[in-house]
Design an enzyme around this catalytic site. Structure first.
Site, PDB file in Angstrom:
ATOM      1  N   ASN A 151       0.854  -1.193   0.000  1.00 55.08           N
ATOM      2  CA  ASN A 151       0.000   0.000   0.000  1.00 55.08           C
ATOM      3  C   ASN A 151       0.887   1.239   0.000  1.00 55.08           C
ATOM      4  OD1 ASN A 151      -2.430   1.573   0.339  1.00 55.08           O
ATOM      5  ND2 ASN A 151      -1.926   1.784   2.514  1.00 55.08           N
TER       6      ASN A 151
ATOM      7  N   HIS B 237       0.779   5.246   1.365  1.00 53.46           N
ATOM      8  CA  HIS B 237       0.017   6.109   2.269  1.00 53.46           C
ATOM      9  C   HIS B 237       0.662   7.493   2.308  1.00 53.46           C
ATOM     10  CE1 HIS B 237      -2.596   7.206   5.529  1.00 53.46           C
ATOM     11  NE2 HIS B 237      -1.554   7.663   6.196  1.00 53.46           N
TER      12      HIS B 237
END
Ligand code: GRF
Length: 221
Positions: free
Chosen positions: A104, A106
């Site tokens: 991911n 972020h």
């Protein structure tokens, strides 16, 4: 190498990945999955001749979402699952199944500021540094072993928009770079420790500092 990208919105990170990795013959984006049928990123995928799938998250029962996402991922047999602005919480059964294969990005320097409105909170707290983080995904939100960070300086006259634009520029640099590490088989996760080119990374991950136009590559081994 088969990559599946999960999106919910504009898809600027998806575009950066498509652009940079189109030169990489050994990797293919097998599919782009979105929980949002209106996501602009779906158009970007179609323009690049990448398969798309929609798995609705909103107003959908959790179990159905989990089952559909599980089945879609199994179908594409991904070597890497890339969350690029995917706004659904990934069920623990899936984070466990793909613990070494799901990443991911972020928009904060994790572990600081998980969750939403990161730029606002950074400005409110008068932080001097901000940036983005790429990490493996575990069952907690915006959490998991940290692979890499890109860091920039916060200016006195920064506002949310200016800061978010600079952070996104960093994201478009960092995410494709990390993904090429996977494609080139340079990265491994073993018992919570990340190895890049066979050397263990510090828990901070590999950190790139952006000062004005320059990138200073900080060695954190
Ligand atoms: C990015 O800021 C990313 O860090 C966050 O969601 C945003 C997605 O933007 N997880 P985009 O859809 O890639 O333009």
């Amino acid at each position: 190498m088969n990559i599946v990208v999960l999106i919910s919105g504009y898809g600027s990170n998806l575009q950066a990945i498509i652009d940079v990795l189109s030169f990489h013959t050994s990797m293919k984006i097998a599919a782009v999955i979105s929980d949002n049928p209106e996501a602009y990123g779906l158009k970007r995928a179609s323009q690049a001749n990448i398969k798309t799938e929609i798995i609705p998250g909103k107003n959908f029962c959790k179990q159905d979402f989990e089952l559909q996402l599980t089945q879609a991922l199994e179908k594409y047999r991904p070597d890497l699952i890339v969350l690029a602005g995917f706004m659904q919480i990934i069920p623990p059964s899936i984070t466990k199944a793909y613990a070494t294969k799901m990443i991911n990005i972020h928009p904060s320097l994790l572990p600081k500021y998980p969750g939403l409105k990161t730029h606002e909170r950074v400005l409110d707290n008068k932080e001097r540094q901000h940036g983005c983080t790429v990490h493996f995904v575990d069952e907690h939100i915006d959490h998991g072993p940290i692979i890499a960070k890109a860091v920039l300086e916060v200016y006195d006259d920064d506002d949310c928009l200016a800061l978010s634009k600079r952070v996104q520029t960093l994201e478009h640099y960092l995410y494709p770079k990390v993904i090429t590490w996977f494609v080139d088989q340079r990265i491994e996760l073993e018992k919570g420790v990340i190895f890049l080119d066979g050397k263990p990374l510090s828990p901070e991950g590999k950190t790139f500092f952006f000062a004005q136009e320059d990138i200073i590559d900080a060695e954190l081994f």
